[in-house]
Design an enzyme around this catalytic site. Structure first.
Site, mmCIF file in Angstrom:
data_model
loop_
_atom_site.group_PDB
_atom_site.id
_atom_site.type_symbol
_atom_site.label_atom_id
_atom_site.label_comp_id
_atom_site.label_asym_id
_atom_site.label_seq_id
_atom_site.Cartn_x
_atom_site.Cartn_y
_atom_site.Cartn_z
ATOM 1 N N LYS A 146 3.180 15.479 -6.418
ATOM 2 C CA LYS A 146 3.529 15.152 -5.024
ATOM 3 C C LYS A 146 4.997 15.500 -4.796
ATOM 4 O O LYS A 146 5.885 15.029 -5.524
ATOM 5 C CB LYS A 146 3.297 13.654 -4.821
ATOM 6 C CG LYS A 146 2.928 13.255 -3.429
ATOM 7 C CD LYS A 146 2.533 11.782 -3.436
ATOM 8 C CE LYS A 146 2.184 11.297 -2.061
ATOM 9 N NZ LYS A 146 2.039 9.839 -2.038
HETATM 10 C C1 E4P Z 1 0.272 8.378 0.532
HETATM 11 O O1 E4P Z 1 0.328 9.397 -0.073
HETATM 12 C C2 E4P Z 1 1.440 7.741 1.166
HETATM 13 O O2 E4P Z 1 2.456 7.571 0.241
HETATM 14 C C3 E4P Z 1 1.051 6.451 1.802
HETATM 15 O O3 E4P Z 1 -0.185 6.603 2.480
HETATM 16 C C4 E4P Z 1 2.109 5.846 2.682
HETATM 17 O O4 E4P Z 1 1.556 4.721 3.317
HETATM 18 P P1 E4P Z 1 2.441 3.618 4.040
HETATM 19 O O5 E4P Z 1 3.019 4.209 5.282
HETATM 20 O O6 E4P Z 1 1.480 2.509 4.338
HETATM 21 O O7 E4P Z 1 3.518 3.216 3.068
#
Ligand code: E4P
Length: 218
Positions: A87
């Site tokens: 990522k």
């Molecule tokens: C996923 O890859 C993201 O990091 C995540 O969905 C972020 O979610 P949030 O906005 O609830 O922290």
């Protein structure tokens, strides 16, 4: 539509996997910290533990923000397990790192996508997935779902192979609308996945069926 779970909690990952509907896991440094996973060795071991539960698609985020270190970190993360997807944040050096890692056959997930231009750049760099954060857009009074719709249209126009991973999903309507729009994947907390089970008429209907059976068989 693929379902990923958005957590680093092993029990929740196992519960979603046991339900038989889980296609992957997304984590981020905040989710790792929430589980109390700190220190590089522990973090890498935790990624491995997640990989041991699921069949594929475990997003593991780099911490570096410069191109060279992101690439080194990305290669190291990819070495943990073939299920790892690296990522990478949507920044200039991140786009370059995606290009390098994808040309080496390492899958990448470009995170922190908040507009269509960022999605196009990441797709052109060869990202396997892009993660638009719809809940965080809603939080600032913008329309996260509108962004998903826009990206689906653009990716369809050009047959981009990059998959749209709708992230920051807060509730069932988010997920269902993403499915209607054609997002390839939704990543969401366990409560959203389990929330899909729920309808009061289902519970009521089952109660009536069981009561009627009991009347005739007592
Ligand atoms: C996923 O890859 C993201 O990091 C995540 O969905 C972020 O979610 P949030 O906005 O609830 O922290």
């Amino acid at each position: 539509m693929k379902f990923f779970i958005d957590t680093a909690n092993l029990a929740e990952i196992q519960e979603a996997y046991d339900l038989g509907v889980l296609d992957g896991v997304t984590t981020n440094p905040s989710l790792m910290a929430k589980e109390g996973i700190t220190g590089q060795a522990n973090i890498l071991a935790h990624y491995k533990a997640i990989c041991d539960i699921v069949d594929d698609n475990v997003s593991a985020e780099v911490i570096a923000t410069d191109y060279e270190t992101m690439v080194v970190e990305g290669r190291a993360l990819a070495q943990i397990d073939s299920k790892i997807v690296v990522k990478i944040p949507m920044i200039k050096d991140g786009v370059k790192a995606i290009k390098t890692l994808s040309s080496e056959g390492i899958r990448t997930n470009c995170t922190l996508i908040f507009n269509a231009g960022q999605a196009i750049l990441a797709a052109k760099a060869g990202a396997s997935y892009i993660s638009p954060f719809l809940g965080r857009l809603d939080d600032i009074s913008m329309d996260g779902l509108e962004l998903i719709d826009q990206i689906v249209t653009i990716f369809d126009n050009y047959d981009f192979e990059t998959e749209i991973l709708a992230a920051s999903i807060r509730h069932n309507i988010h997920l269902i609308k993403c499915a209607e729009m054609g997002a390839h994947i939704a990543t969401c907390p366990l409560k959203v996945i389990l929330g899909l089970l729920k309808h009061p008429l289902t519970d009521k209907g089952l109660e009536i069926f069981l009561a009627d059976y009991a009347k005739g068989n007592s």
